[in-house]
Design an enzyme around this catalytic site. Structure first.
Site, mmCIF file in Angstrom:
data_model
loop_
_atom_site.group_PDB
_atom_site.id
_atom_site.type_symbol
_atom_site.label_atom_id
_atom_site.label_comp_id
_atom_site.label_asym_id
_atom_site.label_seq_id
_atom_site.Cartn_x
_atom_site.Cartn_y
_atom_site.Cartn_z
ATOM 1 N N ASP A 194 0.823 -1.291 -0.052
ATOM 2 C CA ASP A 194 -0.025 -0.120 0.086
ATOM 3 C C ASP A 194 0.794 1.283 -0.055
ATOM 4 O OD1 ASP A 194 -2.293 1.850 0.625
ATOM 5 O OD2 ASP A 194 -3.401 0.091 0.946
ATOM 6 N N HIS A 264 -3.102 2.959 -4.533
ATOM 7 C CA HIS A 264 -2.282 2.472 -3.354
ATOM 8 C C HIS A 264 -0.955 1.906 -3.635
ATOM 9 C CE1 HIS A 264 -5.901 2.760 -0.643
ATOM 10 N NE2 HIS A 264 -6.499 2.645 -1.842
ATOM 11 N N ASP A 327 -8.912 -0.891 -5.782
ATOM 12 C CA ASP A 327 -9.925 0.099 -5.048
ATOM 13 C C ASP A 327 -9.150 1.706 -5.036
ATOM 14 O OD1 ASP A 327 -7.572 -0.715 -3.707
ATOM 15 O OD2 ASP A 327 -8.641 0.054 -1.723
ATOM 16 N N GLU A 328 -10.163 2.620 -4.807
ATOM 17 C CA GLU A 328 -9.708 3.840 -4.577
ATOM 18 C C GLU A 328 -8.655 4.514 -5.508
ATOM 19 O OE1 GLU A 328 -10.945 4.456 -0.119
ATOM 20 O OE2 GLU A 328 -8.974 3.314 -0.541
ATOM 21 N N TRP A 400 -16.999 -4.011 -0.644
ATOM 22 C CA TRP A 400 -16.487 -3.439 0.626
ATOM 23 C C TRP A 400 -17.244 -2.243 0.669
ATOM 24 C CZ3 TRP A 400 -13.862 1.460 1.558
ATOM 25 C CH2 TRP A 400 -13.255 1.902 0.138
ATOM 26 N N TYR A 425 -16.006 -4.500 8.601
ATOM 27 C CA TYR A 425 -14.895 -3.627 8.817
ATOM 28 C C TYR A 425 -14.495 -3.678 10.431
ATOM 29 C CZ TYR A 425 -13.471 -2.416 4.151
ATOM 30 O OH TYR A 425 -12.826 -2.408 2.946
HETATM 31 C C1 ACM Z 1 -10.869 -0.655 1.059
HETATM 32 O O1 ACM Z 1 -11.055 -0.618 2.237
HETATM 33 N N1 ACM Z 1 -10.177 0.478 0.330
HETATM 34 C C2 ACM Z 1 -11.038 -1.723 0.225
#
Ligand code: ACM
Ligand code: ZN
Length: 537
Positions: A194, A264, A327-328, A400, A425
């Site tokens: 990450d 990431h 993601d993101e 998620w 989570y």
């Molecule tokens: C995440 O919580 N960004 C997968």
């Protein structure tokens, strides 16, 4: 299941169901088995002879391990009581059955995980000494006579640990695997890379860990302007990772490694700045935020890098699924980058009104990596953002940002694993008084909320088969010690284990809560775990 076996179970069930005075109410097993019939009387397990008939060598090792535990503190007296393990063709690989009579226990399974889970269940019926090996002469080794038939509801019963934001030593990771196996979780999702640290040794790119494994301090609490000034990092060698793979396999657990891309990736960009759109310089993030800098996917050298890294990942991790993140991913660098724009032009990608050309560029990355991994016999899992735009068949979605990604995936013929943040989570608070909890995310996910999650809600019946399972995640931005990881995980992971394993009609929060407080906390304590006691209040 063969007919003889069915008859044996039916006959014993009838026998046991006859009324008697000493019948217990609950066996206290978590996750709750598919079928439990409690009978009269009990089996004294202390010093019983444990026998494996026709099992594989690996299963014999498991059975012998149980034998050692229940005879280790024995007084040396020879006992005629026996626990006999054997195979039955036709049972599912994770299925098992246990018939507990007063002189003999029969255990049936057809494969390694079934045998392992039968032992996990038997251990929950014994005194906590079977978890510690420290013997107490006053312990009660009587197991109620019962018939247990059990198999999991879902194939993927996962737990994620983020080892990038904070680094956890191999022995601590093994402790997580140990507790997963007590509750029959079978997938360890290892978040290895990450923006805040690259944790896997990649032999072709040594700077990934030499440079990308270390950050210049960490923000303090919620103050993004602060820095504790402590250089922070660490990484796992491939030899260590292989050792963990073997350790997990003994506990019936496959490891799903995650290389998060194309975002990431600041740790990789810091080590190899040519991989970014601007060329850097970059530095590992020290604050908990989403980085604008992502992999430049206009350059072929970026794909060479990814393929080299994933080649080594495949060499170390044998499981058929590799998690490729997704993601993101902010698109602002790609919008300005000549290489990325040239790639968009070459591919003829256009804004569709719903999604931008840059979204379709991310689809291209996913598809290209998916194809590469398919050439190695592997399948991809990605976070639910990979659904945005066009996703190629065969990818599995990890839902998620709520349940919607999983529902959309299943409706469109994709497999999905449910890990909606509002239920799964475990970095979120367990108490509604965040001021009493360690510093962290404020969202409130108590044990009861985890327990109440129903993963097939909203999924049409003809798409149920696309839901491979459920996973709980521990992201570690605010979690820096093994004890804190355990505190966040426990006992919520036990609640999730019933979501993953037990049939919805067998779930009962009052029974679960009582079993956790009466017995499961004893197990956790005896094994030396830190856990949250909020459930008691
Ligand atoms: C995440 O919580 N960004 C997968
Ligand atoms: Zn670029």
């Amino acid at each position: 299941m063969n007919t003889l076996y069915r008859y044996a179970i039916a006959a014993l069930t009838m026998l046991l169901l006859s009324a008697c005075a000493d019948k217990v109410e609950s066996l206290g097993i978590v996750p709750y088995p598919e079928n439990v019939e409690i009978g009269c009387g009990s089996f004294d397990a202390f010093g019983a002879k444990v026998i494996a008939e026709g099992l594989t060598a690996e299963e014999e090792d498991l059975v012998q391990g149980l034998g050692t535990l229940i005879t280790a503190g024995s007084d040396g007296k020879v006992r005629s009581s026996k626990i006999v393990f054997s195979h039955i063709d036709g049972m599912d690989p994770e299925e098992y059955a246990i018939e507990i009579g007063s002189r003999r226990i029969e255990v049936y399974s057809s494969a390694y995980n079934g045998t392992l889970y039968a032992i996990a269940t038997l251990k929950q019926l014994m005194p906590v000494e079977v978890y510690t090996g420290v013997y107490n002469p006053d312990a009660d080794w009587n197991i109620p006579c019962a018939v247990i038939k059990d198999k999991p509801r879902f194939a993927h019963r996962g737990m994620l640990l983020d080892c990038s934001r904070h680094f956890f030593e191999i022995d601590e990771v093994k402790k997580i695997l140990d507790i997963m196996s007590v509750y029959k979780l079978n997938r360890f999702h290892w978040h290895l890379t990450d923006d805040h640290g690259w944790r896997m040794e990649i032999k072709k790119y040594p700077l990934l860990t030499e440079v990308g494994g270390w950050r210049n301090g960490t923000m303090i609490g919620w103050d993004a302007k602060s820095n504790d000034g402590i250089r922070y990092g660490g990484y796992y060698t491939q030899e260590q990772l292989r050792d963990v793979v073997a350790y997990a396999a003994q506990r019936g657990i496959e490891i799903v490694p995650e290389i998060d891309l194309p975002a990431h990736m600041v740790s990789a960009l810091t080590a190899y700045p040519h991989l970014g759109c601007t060329g850097g310089p970059y530095s590992l993030m020290t604050v908990w935020d989403i980085a604008k800098d992502v992999l430049c996917v206009g350059k072929d050298s970026s794909f060479e890098f990814i393929e080299d890294v994933l080649t080594e990942v495949c060499e170390v991790f044998p499981y058929e699924y590799i998690h490729i993140g997704g993601d993101e991913c902010p698109k602002i660098r790609w919008e300005k980058c000549p290489h990325c724009q040239a790639r968009i032009k070459e591919l003829g990608l256009k804004d569709s009104g719903k999604w931008t050309a840059e979204h379709y560029l991310q689809n291209y990355v996913t598809a290209r990596v998916q194809k590469f991994l398919a050439s190695k016999g592997r399948k991809v899992i990605g976070w639910d953002e990979i659904l945005e735009g066009d996703l190629q068949p065969g990818a599995t979605i990890m839902s998620w940002r709520g349940v919607q990604g999983g529902i959309e995936a299943a409706n469109n013929g994709f497999d999905a694993i449910m890990t909606p943040c509002e239920y799964c989570y475990l970095n979120y608070c367990q108490s509604d008084k965040p001021e009493l909890e360690p510093v962290g995310f404020h969202e409130y996910v108590p044990v009861e909320k985890c327990y109440g999650y129903e993963p097939l809600d909203g999924i049409p019946e003809d798409a149920h088969h696309h839901i491979l399972g459920v996973q709980c995640n521990v992201w570690t931005e605010f979690i820096g010690t093994p004890a804190h990881v355990q505190y966040m995980l426990l006992p919520r992971m036990l609640a999730i284990s019933e979501v993953q394993w037990s049939a919805p009609e067998d779930k009962d929060y009052d029974r679960f809560r009582a079993d956790v407080m009466d017995h499961q906390f004893e197990i956790l304590k005896s094994m030396g775990y830190t856990y949250c006691k909020e459930i008691e209040y």
